[in-house]
Every structure is written in C-alpha cells, then in structure tokens.
Design a protein around this motif. Structure first.
Motif, mmCIF file in Angstrom:
data_model
loop_
_atom_site.group_PDB
_atom_site.id
_atom_site.type_symbol
_atom_site.label_atom_id
_atom_site.label_comp_id
_atom_site.label_asym_id
_atom_site.label_seq_id
_atom_site.Cartn_x
_atom_site.Cartn_y
_atom_site.Cartn_z
ATOM 1 N N LYS A 32 0.853 -1.185 0.000
ATOM 2 C CA LYS A 32 0.000 0.000 0.000
ATOM 3 C C LYS A 32 0.891 1.237 0.000
ATOM 4 C CE LYS A 32 -0.915 1.081 4.876
ATOM 5 N NZ LYS A 32 -0.319 2.413 4.823
ATOM 6 N N THR A 111 -3.247 3.915 0.096
ATOM 7 C CA THR A 111 -4.046 3.056 -0.772
ATOM 8 C C THR A 111 -3.383 1.702 -1.047
ATOM 9 O OG1 THR A 111 -4.829 5.049 -1.875
ATOM 10 C CG2 THR A 111 -5.169 2.971 -3.033
ATOM 11 N N VAL A 113 -2.348 -1.340 -3.178
ATOM 12 C CA VAL A 113 -2.077 -1.428 -4.614
ATOM 13 C C VAL A 113 -1.775 -2.875 -4.984
ATOM 14 C CG1 VAL A 113 -1.282 0.964 -4.871
ATOM 15 C CG2 VAL A 113 0.362 -0.797 -4.250
ATOM 16 N N THR A 114 -1.985 -3.184 -6.242
ATOM 17 C CA THR A 114 -1.689 -4.537 -6.728
ATOM 18 C C THR A 114 -0.198 -4.665 -7.004
ATOM 19 O OG1 THR A 114 -1.952 -4.022 -9.071
ATOM 20 C CG2 THR A 114 -3.970 -4.622 -7.840
ATOM 21 N N ASP A 116 0.958 -5.844 -9.687
ATOM 22 C CA ASP A 116 1.127 -5.377 -11.074
ATOM 23 C C ASP A 116 1.396 -3.875 -11.094
ATOM 24 O OD1 ASP A 116 0.749 -7.919 -12.121
ATOM 25 O OD2 ASP A 116 -1.360 -7.585 -12.632
ATOM 26 N N GLU A 117 0.689 -3.127 -10.234
ATOM 27 C CA GLU A 117 0.920 -1.679 -10.171
ATOM 28 C C GLU A 117 2.302 -1.365 -9.618
ATOM 29 O OE1 GLU A 117 -3.322 0.428 -9.432
ATOM 30 O OE2 GLU A 117 -2.732 -1.042 -7.895
ATOM 31 N N ARG A 137 -11.402 2.374 -7.071
ATOM 32 C CA ARG A 137 -10.507 1.213 -6.975
ATOM 33 C C ARG A 137 -11.155 0.078 -6.189
ATOM 34 N NH1 ARG A 137 -5.374 1.414 -8.052
ATOM 35 N NH2 ARG A 137 -4.805 0.053 -6.333
ATOM 36 N N ARG A 140 -13.579 -1.718 -8.229
ATOM 37 C CA ARG A 140 -12.939 -2.526 -9.266
ATOM 38 C C ARG A 140 -12.179 -3.724 -8.692
ATOM 39 N NH1 ARG A 140 -8.462 0.372 -11.546
ATOM 40 N NH2 ARG A 140 -9.970 2.030 -11.661
ATOM 41 N N HIS A 141 -11.381 -3.501 -7.645
ATOM 42 C CA HIS A 141 -10.492 -4.548 -7.116
ATOM 43 C C HIS A 141 -10.991 -5.219 -5.848
ATOM 44 C CE1 HIS A 141 -7.285 -3.304 -9.843
ATOM 45 N NE2 HIS A 141 -7.331 -2.073 -9.367
ATOM 46 N N GLY A 142 -11.996 -4.636 -5.198
ATOM 47 C CA GLY A 142 -12.361 -5.092 -3.858
ATOM 48 C C GLY A 142 -11.347 -4.552 -2.870
ATOM 49 N N ASP A 143 -11.412 -5.055 -1.662
ATOM 50 C CA ASP A 143 -10.463 -4.642 -0.621
ATOM 51 C C ASP A 143 -9.225 -5.519 -0.714
ATOM 52 O OD1 ASP A 143 -9.034 -3.906 1.613
ATOM 53 O OD2 ASP A 143 -10.582 -4.505 3.052
ATOM 54 N N LEU A 144 -8.145 -4.953 -1.186
ATOM 55 C CA LEU A 144 -6.906 -5.729 -1.366
ATOM 56 C C LEU A 144 -6.309 -6.189 -0.043
ATOM 57 C CD1 LEU A 144 -5.286 -3.616 -4.237
ATOM 58 C CD2 LEU A 144 -6.441 -5.821 -4.421
#
Length: 150
Positions: A32, A111, A113-114, A116-117, A137, A140-144
């Motif tokens: 994050k 935040t 982050v994936t 990939d990001e 986000r 789109r991604h749910g709660d990472l």
C-alpha cells in the motif's frame, strides 16, 4: 515493512525494493502507499520475531543493493536511497492505516495497490490516489487487504 525514500529517491525506488522483499514475505504480502512518499508492505508472519527478521532482511538487502537500500536511520545515509525501516515492527510505533486520508495540501489516501501496479510504477504520480480514486478502486479490485484479515 516500511519503505521511505530519501530524496531524490521516490516511490519508484520504493517499488524496486518492494519487489525484492515480496517473495520473502510470502503469498499473503500486500502493498500500500503511505499516502505520502513511501510504500508499506504487510503480510502474515509466522517466522519468529518480525522486528528481528526484518532487521536481518534490511541489512541483507543493504549489503546486496548498497546504492538502493539503507537499513540505518541516519539521515545523512538516506540520500537517493530507500530506508527499509525495520524498526516499525514494534507495538510502540504507529503507521497510517489503509484508506486513511492524509492531511496535506493535496489530500491523498494511503491506498492498497496490486503487485502489477508496483511492477509498472515508473513515476511517483503512478501511485498517488485521492478519495474518489480509492472508491473507484475498491469497486474494481475489492479490498486488497481482505486476505490479510481472513
């Protein structure tokens, strides 16, 4: 793991260090932004004392990547490098929680982050998010972070 860039280093260099650390933290590792300049990594840890383990990893990375990583807090050593702040693994320390809004002239959000990001980050703005960005986000991604809490 708290990764803090020493100017002129940025979150871009933090991402490079995060990728070096990711496999050591295991499959639950989540990254994050701090909502400021750095990056933080979280994982479930069953490998003994996390402070001791992260101090050892910080020294190991500093030896392997001396132009990129520093494990000592001394400000004069940090220029252009990423401080691997192993000391954050302490109940007396605080860190910004995921999804926290930072009180800054441009209010950004810490935040998740994936990976990939993290891998694709080439400019500091790649990982800067505002409150509306984060809402989109999560849709789109749910709660990472959810996997860490399960």
């Amino acid at each position: 793991v708290d990764l803090d860039p020493g100017p002129p280093a940025t979150v871009v260099e933090c991402c490079r260090v995060a990728l070096l650390v990711r496999d050591r933290l295991g499959p639950t590792a989540v990254a994050k932004t701090s909502g400021s300049k750095g990056l933080q990594l979280y994982a479930r840890w069953d490998g003994g004392d996390p402070r001791e383990a992260m101090h050892g990893l910080a020294r190991e990375l500093e030896a392997a990547e001396p132009g990129l990583v520093v494990s000592r807090m001394t400000k004069s050593l940090r220029g252009g490098k990423v401080l691997f702040d192993w000391s954050q693994n302490n109940t007396a320390k605080t860190t910004v929680a995921p999804y926290s809004l930072r009180g800054r002239p441009r209010p950004t959000v810490s935040t998740p982050v994936t990976w990939d990001e993290v891998e694709a980050c080439t400019a500091p703005e790649d990982l800067v998010f505002t409150a509306p960005d984060v809402l989109t986000r999560v849709e789109r991604h749910g709660d990472l972070f959810a996997g860490l809490l399960a």
